[in-house]
Design a protein around this motif. Structure first.
Motif, PDB file in Angstrom:
ATOM      1  N   HIS A  98       0.984  -1.240  -0.056  1.00  0.00           N
ATOM      2  CA  HIS A  98      -0.091  -0.174   0.040  1.00  0.00           C
ATOM      3  C   HIS A  98       0.862   1.381  -0.006  1.00  0.00           C
ATOM      4  CE1 HIS A  98      -2.731   3.181   1.607  1.00  0.00           C
ATOM      5  NE2 HIS A  98      -3.491   2.356   1.169  1.00  0.00           N
ATOM      6  N   PRO A  99       0.632   2.298  -0.750  1.00  0.00           N
ATOM      7  CA  PRO A  99       1.437   3.384  -0.932  1.00  0.00           C
ATOM      8  C   PRO A  99       1.847   4.010   0.607  1.00  0.00           C
ATOM      9  CG  PRO A  99      -0.439   3.483  -2.509  1.00  0.00           C
ATOM     10  CD  PRO A  99      -0.630   2.410  -1.540  1.00  0.00           C
ATOM     11  N   GLU A 100       0.969   4.140   1.554  1.00  0.00           N
ATOM     12  CA  GLU A 100       1.416   4.623   2.613  1.00  0.00           C
ATOM     13  C   GLU A 100       2.576   3.900   3.412  1.00  0.00           C
ATOM     14  OE1 GLU A 100      -1.806   5.851   5.149  1.00  0.00           O
ATOM     15  OE2 GLU A 100      -2.694   7.284   3.627  1.00  0.00           O
ATOM     16  N   LYS A 101       2.056   2.456   3.579  1.00  0.00           N
ATOM     17  CA  LYS A 101       3.169   1.527   4.107  1.00  0.00           C
ATOM     18  C   LYS A 101       4.318   1.544   3.150  1.00  0.00           C
ATOM     19  CE  LYS A 101      -0.039  -1.598   6.172  1.00  0.00           C
ATOM     20  NZ  LYS A 101      -0.578  -2.997   6.653  1.00  0.00           N
ATOM     21  N   HIS A 102       4.274   1.253   1.897  1.00  0.00           N
ATOM     22  CA  HIS A 102       5.475   1.460   1.140  1.00  0.00           C
ATOM     23  C   HIS A 102       6.531   2.514   1.457  1.00  0.00           C
ATOM     24  CE1 HIS A 102       7.237   0.941  -3.150  1.00  0.00           C
ATOM     25  NE2 HIS A 102       8.040   0.025  -2.167  1.00  0.00           N
ATOM     26  N   ALA A 103       5.910   3.839   1.601  1.00  0.00           N
ATOM     27  CA  ALA A 103       6.649   4.925   1.773  1.00  0.00           C
ATOM     28  C   ALA A 103       7.263   4.875   3.353  1.00  0.00           C
ATOM     29  CB  ALA A 103       5.921   5.973   1.937  1.00  0.00           C
ATOM     30  N   ALA A 104       6.471   4.119   4.146  1.00  0.00           N
ATOM     31  CA  ALA A 104       7.192   4.076   5.695  1.00  0.00           C
ATOM     32  C   ALA A 104       8.170   3.163   5.278  1.00  0.00           C
ATOM     33  CB  ALA A 104       6.123   3.690   6.534  1.00  0.00           C
ATOM     34  N   ILE A 105       8.169   2.016   4.711  1.00  0.00           N
ATOM     35  CA  ILE A 105       9.206   1.076   4.440  1.00  0.00           C
ATOM     36  C   ILE A 105      10.543   1.734   3.944  1.00  0.00           C
ATOM     37  CG2 ILE A 105       9.870  -1.029   3.128  1.00  0.00           C
ATOM     38  CD1 ILE A 105       6.695  -1.913   3.737  1.00  0.00           C
ATOM     39  N   ALA A 106      10.141   2.493   3.000  1.00  0.00           N
ATOM     40  CA  ALA A 106      11.306   3.094   2.402  1.00  0.00           C
ATOM     41  C   ALA A 106      12.165   4.184   3.168  1.00  0.00           C
ATOM     42  CB  ALA A 106      11.011   3.996   1.091  1.00  0.00           C
ATOM     43  N   ARG A 107      11.474   4.862   4.068  1.00  0.00           N
ATOM     44  CA  ARG A 107      12.273   5.497   5.077  1.00  0.00           C
ATOM     45  C   ARG A 107      13.206   4.948   5.943  1.00  0.00           C
ATOM     46  NH1 ARG A 107       7.038   8.162   5.303  1.00  0.00           N
ATOM     47  NH2 ARG A 107       6.544   7.253   6.920  1.00  0.00           N
ATOM     48  N   SER A 108      12.994   3.521   6.110  1.00  0.00           N
ATOM     49  CA  SER A 108      13.953   2.731   6.811  1.00  0.00           C
ATOM     50  C   SER A 108      14.950   1.978   5.788  1.00  0.00           C
ATOM     51  CB  SER A 108      13.137   1.709   7.506  1.00  0.00           C
ATOM     52  OG  SER A 108      12.550   2.159   8.617  1.00  0.00           O
ATOM     53  N   TYR A 109      14.213   1.554   4.782  1.00  0.00           N
ATOM     54  CA  TYR A 109      15.240   0.883   3.848  1.00  0.00           C
ATOM     55  C   TYR A 109      16.189   1.953   3.122  1.00  0.00           C
ATOM     56  CZ  TYR A 109      15.778  -2.388  -0.021  1.00  0.00           C
ATOM     57  OH  TYR A 109      16.360  -3.592  -0.826  1.00  0.00           O
ATOM     58  N   SER A 110      15.933   3.142   2.722  1.00  0.00           N
ATOM     59  CA  SER A 110      16.760   3.867   2.061  1.00  0.00           C
ATOM     60  C   SER A 110      17.975   4.180   3.174  1.00  0.00           C
ATOM     61  CB  SER A 110      16.083   5.350   1.978  1.00  0.00           C
ATOM     62  OG  SER A 110      15.671   6.000   3.173  1.00  0.00           O
ATOM     63  N   THR A 111      18.197   4.067   4.280  1.00  0.00           N
ATOM     64  CA  THR A 111      19.389   4.198   5.097  1.00  0.00           C
ATOM     65  C   THR A 111      20.311   3.086   4.707  1.00  0.00           C
ATOM     66  OG1 THR A 111      18.436   2.528   6.841  1.00  0.00           O
ATOM     67  CG2 THR A 111      17.690   5.188   7.114  1.00  0.00           C
ATOM     68  N   LEU A 112      19.779   2.028   4.528  1.00  0.00           N
ATOM     69  CA  LEU A 112      21.021   1.013   3.995  1.00  0.00           C
ATOM     70  C   LEU A 112      21.412   1.452   2.457  1.00  0.00           C
ATOM     71  CD1 LEU A 112      19.150  -2.504   5.015  1.00  0.00           C
ATOM     72  CD2 LEU A 112      21.209  -1.291   6.095  1.00  0.00           C
ATOM     73  N   ILE A 113      20.209   1.497   1.526  1.00  0.00           N
ATOM     74  CA  ILE A 113      20.770   2.029   0.240  1.00  0.00           C
ATOM     75  C   ILE A 113      21.613   3.180   0.293  1.00  0.00           C
ATOM     76  CG2 ILE A 113      19.706   2.942  -1.868  1.00  0.00           C
ATOM     77  CD1 ILE A 113      19.216  -0.055  -1.526  1.00  0.00           C
ATOM     78  N   GLU A 114      21.283   4.011   0.953  1.00  0.00           N
ATOM     79  CA  GLU A 114      22.310   5.354   1.303  1.00  0.00           C
ATOM     80  C   GLU A 114      23.860   4.902   1.151  1.00  0.00           C
ATOM     81  OE1 GLU A 114      23.299   9.125   3.970  1.00  0.00           O
ATOM     82  OE2 GLU A 114      21.679   7.698   4.559  1.00  0.00           O
ATOM     83  N   HIS A 115      24.128   3.745   1.702  1.00  0.00           N
ATOM     84  CA  HIS A 115      25.637   3.414   1.904  1.00  0.00           C
ATOM     85  C   HIS A 115      26.083   2.322   0.764  1.00  0.00           C
ATOM     86  CE1 HIS A 115      25.848   5.875   5.399  1.00  0.00           C
ATOM     87  NE2 HIS A 115      24.769   5.210   6.024  1.00  0.00           N
TER      88      HIS A 115
END
Length: 410
Positions: A98-115
């Motif tokens: 769901h777009p809202e859940k997906h966006a919340a997941i991305a906020r955590s997931y992106s911390t790994l992707i950043e590095h």
């Protein structure tokens, strides 16, 4: 045969965990049934996806779902006899998309992707493997204006939210970058901060060799023999260790289930084949044909054609129908020559229902750690996962907040 830590699984994640622990002074044994990098890490598109801040979601629009039900889609196929077993996973996957859940997941997931790129580059430099990394980005190409506009809007959103860099290419600029692609293409998107790998197996092998130069030991062994607290049988005898890390990719659910853990894991299978390039044709970047769901990547062995996802039982026989379906289309996109492999390669991507990996302590066993479930981004996130696990085990400050990836979330 006594070690501080035994790491089960010698794919990109397990090898990275072993390297980072060994660098921190731990005595580490790395165990697998095959040489490093010869299962899931062997066959992939070779992308280190700095732009991948949103993990791949389950489609929610009715048209796409109906197309998938017919089981004729180029990007996703399924085995009918596996659907009953995998249905609970797919239901949770759909809900988490769901777009809202997906966006919340991305906020955590992106911390790994950043590095992901910086950690690969650092590890490759230490391992003497920097030549295998190509800082050239990768691109999506488009056949229709509607799809190009939609993907460009998505890239703009990623840039605003997470600083993802990209360049929009019109038809002229695309031909300048890739003169041998189909001239009917309307344009493309180039993700400029992502790296690619010319030989993923060679990269994992280089990291494993570096681990051994640091004093680590690799053993052929059976992960199913793991026993608390902690022993595992190998070709050279039984290893005893103070702690264990399960990093077995698509086989991690079997190993963890034997210890009493029931986790919402599944696999997405995928295929690849290598081809020669006809005449003097050259492919400069990995290229995703967005409308048709396959990717072409220049590799040391030739041009690698990789497919989308196949939903099936992990160990079911190969059914490379997607490869057969997209190959004629790929030949029109780029002048592919003869096949270079005797048969298609098949791999298995280990997936969780919330699209995020499981990284951290197991919870119910002392000194047992999990590092698996990276889905499409195993190669991308291997080194940063290895560093994070090593920091957690040794009690150091962690590169990112590990809380979102804990197993207890299930």
């Amino acid at each position: 045969m006594k070690f501080d830590t035994v790491v089960l699984g010698a794919g990109i994640v397990g090898v990275s965990v072993a390297v980072h622990l060994q660098k921190r002074g731990r005595k580490v044994a790395l165990v697998d049934r095959k040489p490093p990098g010869n299962e899931t890490s062997f066959g992939n598109a070779g992308l280190i996806q700095r732009e991948g801040v949103y993990p791949y979601a389950f489609p929610r629009d009715l048209g796409t779902l109906l197309r998938y039900v017919r089981n004729e889609s180029l990007d996703v196929r399924y085995h009918a006899d596996a659907m009953l077993k995998v249905a609970p996973f797919l239901w949770q996957y759909w809900r988490n998309s769901h777009p809202e859940k997906h966006a919340a997941i991305a906020r955590s997931y992106s911390t790994l992707i950043e590095h992901c790129v910086s950690e690969h580059r650092a590890l490759a430099a230490d391992a003497g493997a920097s030549a295998l990394l190509r800082p050239i980005g990768w691109m999506k190409v488009f056949r229709t204006a509607g799809k190009q506009d939609a993907e460009t809007r998505l890239a703009e959103r990623w840039r605003q939210e997470y600083g993802v860099a990209f360049e929009s290419l019109d038809a002229t600029r695309l031909r300048q970058a890739e003169p041998d692609l189909d001239t009917a293409l309307l344009g493309g998107l180039l993700y400029t901060e992502s790296d690619s790998v010319s030989d993923p197996n060679a990269l994992v092998t280089a990291y494993a060799n570096y681990f051994e130069r640091l004093g680590g030991r690799f053993f052929f062994g059976d992960a199913d023999s793991l026993r608390p607290q902690w022993e595992v049988d190998t070709n050279e005898g039984t290893i005893q260790a103070s702690g264990a890390v399960i990093a077995l990719g698509p086989w991690s659910d079997h190993a963890s289930a034997r210890l009493g853990y029931r986790l919402p894991l599944a696999v997405k299978r995928g295929y690849h084949m290598h081809y020669a390039a006809r005449a003097e044709a050259r492919l400069n970047h990995p290229v995703l044909d967005v409308e048709n769901g396959y990717l072409l990547a220049p590799m040391a062995r030739g041009i690698r054609l990789t497919t989308g996802a196949e939903i099936a039982s992990r160990d079911a026989p190969k059914t490379p129908t997607q490869l057969a379906a997209v190959e004629p289309i790929a030949r029109k996109l780029f002048p592919l020559g003869e096949r270079l492999d005797d048969e298609p390669w098949m791999g298995r991507r280990p997936c969780t229902a919330d699209m995020m990996p499981i990284i951290g302590p197991a919870g119910n066993h002392k000194n047992l750690w999990f590092a698996f479930g990276h889905a499409h981004h195993g190669l991308t996130l291997g080194p940063v996962t290895g560093r994070l696990i090593a920091e957690m085990i040794t009690g150091e400050p962690t590169i990112v907040d590990a809380h979102p990836f804990r197993v207890e979330r299930f």
